[in-house]
Design a protein around this motif. Structure first.
Motif, PDB file in Angstrom:
ATOM      1  N   THR A   1      -0.338   5.675  -8.956  1.00 15.93           N
ATOM      2  CA  THR A   1       0.274   6.867  -9.558  1.00 15.93           C
ATOM      3  C   THR A   1       0.950   6.490 -10.867  1.00 15.93           C
TER       4      THR A   1
ATOM      5  N   ASN B   1       0.840  -1.193   0.000  1.00 16.18           N
ATOM      6  CA  ASN B   1       0.000   0.000   0.000  1.00 16.18           C
ATOM      7  C   ASN B   1       0.877   1.246   0.000  1.00 16.18           C
ATOM      8  N   GLY B   2       0.513   2.201  -0.829  1.00 18.72           N
ATOM      9  CA  GLY B   2       1.226   3.479  -0.842  1.00 18.72           C
ATOM     10  C   GLY B   2       2.530   3.459  -1.617  1.00 18.72           C
TER      11      GLY B   2
ATOM     12  N   HIS C   1      -1.658  -6.385  -5.333  1.00 12.01           N
ATOM     13  CA  HIS C   1      -0.887  -6.529  -4.093  1.00 12.01           C
ATOM     14  C   HIS C   1      -0.433  -7.962  -3.908  1.00 12.01           C
TER      15      HIS C   1
ATOM     16  N   LYS D   1       1.823   2.552  -7.011  1.00  8.72           N
ATOM     17  CA  LYS D   1       1.339   1.758  -8.147  1.00  8.72           C
ATOM     18  C   LYS D   1       0.265   2.502  -8.949  1.00  8.72           C
TER      19      LYS D   1
HETATM   20  N1  LIG Z   1      -2.191  14.452  -3.897  1.00  8.91           N
HETATM   21  C1  LIG Z   1      -1.399  13.808  -3.022  1.00  8.91           C
HETATM   22  N2  LIG Z   1      -0.680  14.491  -2.084  1.00  8.91           N
HETATM   23  C2  LIG Z   1       0.137  13.827  -1.220  1.00  8.91           C
HETATM   24  N3  LIG Z   1       0.304  12.495  -1.202  1.00  8.91           N
HETATM   25  C3  LIG Z   1      -0.389  11.773  -2.098  1.00  8.91           C
HETATM   26  C4  LIG Z   1      -1.265  12.373  -3.056  1.00  8.91           C
HETATM   27  N4  LIG Z   1      -1.809  11.392  -3.821  1.00  8.91           N
HETATM   28  C5  LIG Z   1      -1.288  10.227  -3.370  1.00  8.91           C
HETATM   29  N5  LIG Z   1      -0.447  10.450  -2.337  1.00  8.91           N
HETATM   30  C6  LIG Z   1       0.336   9.446  -1.611  1.00  8.91           C
HETATM   31  O1  LIG Z   1       1.232   8.847  -2.515  1.00  8.91           O
HETATM   32  C7  LIG Z   1       1.482   7.499  -2.161  1.00  8.91           C
HETATM   33  C8  LIG Z   1       1.320   6.607  -3.377  1.00  8.91           C
HETATM   34  O2  LIG Z   1      -0.052   6.515  -3.723  1.00  8.91           O
HETATM   35  P1  LIG Z   1      -0.593   5.436  -4.747  1.00  8.91           P
HETATM   36  O3  LIG Z   1      -2.088   5.523  -4.730  1.00  8.91           O
HETATM   37  O4  LIG Z   1       0.082   5.615  -6.047  1.00  8.91           O
HETATM   38  O5  LIG Z   1      -0.095   4.095  -4.069  1.00  8.91           O
HETATM   39  P2  LIG Z   1      -0.528   2.585  -4.347  1.00  8.91           P
HETATM   40  O6  LIG Z   1       0.730   1.804  -4.439  1.00  8.91           O
HETATM   41  O7  LIG Z   1      -1.458   2.507  -5.497  1.00  8.91           O
HETATM   42  O8  LIG Z   1      -1.283   2.254  -2.997  1.00  8.91           O
HETATM   43  P3  LIG Z   1      -2.468   1.203  -2.700  1.00  8.91           P
HETATM   44  O9  LIG Z   1      -1.866  -0.143  -2.890  1.00  8.91           O
HETATM   45  O10 LIG Z   1      -2.792   1.472  -1.264  1.00  8.91           O
HETATM   46  O11 LIG Z   1      -3.595   1.501  -3.635  1.00  8.91           O
HETATM   47  C9  LIG Z   1       0.537   7.184  -1.015  1.00  8.91           C
HETATM   48  O12 LIG Z   1       1.262   7.243   0.198  1.00  8.91           O
HETATM   49  C10 LIG Z   1      -0.488   8.309  -1.075  1.00  8.91           C
HETATM   50  O13 LIG Z   1      -0.980   8.627   0.217  1.00  8.91           O
END
Ligand SMILES: Nc1ncnc2c1ncn2[C@@H]1O[C@H](COP(=O)(O)OP(=O)(O)OP(=O)(O)O)[C@@H](O)[C@H]1O
Length: 270
Positions: free
Chosen positions: A55, A49-50, A213, A53
């Motif tokens: 993004t 998580n986070g 995941h 991915k």
């Molecule tokens: N606009 C924003 N401002 C600050 N932080 C952000 C913003 N958008 C996303 N984040 C942070 O960036 C990080 C990456 O987010 P992302 O959604 O790409 O992760 P992920 O790997 O898809 O997570 P998950 O598996 O939980 O869906 C996370 O910690 C999220 O909180």
């Protein structure tokens, strides 16, 4: 002076990211990322998580611009190309897209409207070719008999399949799937993994990138993997080189042991 076009040896690159970073509110969501996807490749992006991915997928969907580095999609550089020309060439499914579909929308309308880049009914504009293609895609995903149901009455697994059919409607050159198996029960997951495996093995299918995941959700036929952690690539490359106990342990910060059964992967804590 106009910018040079991409060299011809990059013609097969569907996605090319060089030195990519995405920064928001002082945080690096992605940093220093180099990654490319070729026409015939099927990638899995895995990470906790986070990790960044979603993004990454939104960059590949032309929904985001990088803060640093360059993103080339289907031979065009983001920032120089009209993204509205690019988007119909990219299929994208995610929970965020599912949430935007009204519950009273007919399943066949959900699928066919992708060709018109709209949500909601627009029936008068559809032609028979489009309706036939939507029916064919629903058949491929095993839900042809649900075409006249409303989206809101479907199970989670059935909705995921409708969304995949929708994302294939425009015959995209790149298909992006953000956690398609999230929220599915075991049967639903296995069914989806099998359908995605069929798609991955179809030589006419688009290049694919699947975010998940869980190694258990990697469909046979996927060829490459990228492991992400804290916005950085841990490792990327051929599936068998990347999906190892050591790399997974590094990515998830746990002592994990990977098992393989046939073409499927399973992981647990040692
Ligand atoms: N606009 C924003 N401002 C600050 N932080 C952000 C913003 N958008 C996303 N984040 C942070 O960036 C990080 C990456 O987010 P992302 O959604 O790409 O992760 P992920 O790997 O898809 O997570 P998950 O598996 O939980 O869906 C996370 O910690 C999220 O909180």
């Amino acid at each position: 002076m106009s910018e040079p076009s991409l060299p011809s040896d990059l013609d097969d690159l569907v996605v090319r990211m060089s030195g990519v970073g995405v920064r928001r509110s002082g945080n690096d969501l992605l940093a220093d990322l180099d990654w490319s996807v070729e026409l015939d490749e099927r990638w899995v992006v895995l990470g906790p998580n986070g990790a960044g991915k979603t993004t990454l997928l939104r960059l590949a969907a032309a929904e985001l611009h990088p803060t640093a580095g360059t993103v080339d999609l289907l031979g065009d550089r983001i920032g120089r190309v009209n993204i509205f020309d690019l988007r119909p060439r990219i299929g994208f499914t995610s929970a965020a897209i599912a949430q935007r579909i009204p519950g009273d929308e007919l399943v066949e309308d959900v699928v066919v409207s992708a060709g018109y880049a709209v949500m909601g009914r627009w029936r008068e504009a559809y032609d028979n070719l489009d309706l036939n293609r939507a029916a064919e895609l629903l058949g491929t995903l095993g839900i042809a008999h649900m075409a006249k149901r409303t989206f809101g009455t479907l199970s989670e697994g059935e909705r995921k399949r409708v969304l995949i059919a929708r994302s294939l409607m425009t015959d995209p050159e790149l298909l992006l799937l953000d956690e398609p198996a999230a929220g599915l029960d075991l049967g639903g997951r296995e069914d989806l993994v099998a359908r995605l495996s069929d798609l991955a093995m179809d030589p006419d299918a688009p290049a694919m990138v699947l975010v998940t995941h869980h190694v258990e959700e990697i469909p046979p036929g996927f060829t490459h993997a990228l492991l992400l952690r804290d916005g950085h690539a841990v490792v990327g490359g051929l599936m068998d080189d990347v999906i190892t106990s050591e790399n997974l342990s590094k990515t998830f910060d746990q002592d994990l042991v990977l098992q393989r059964s046939g073409e499927r992967f399973f992981a647990r804590r040692r």
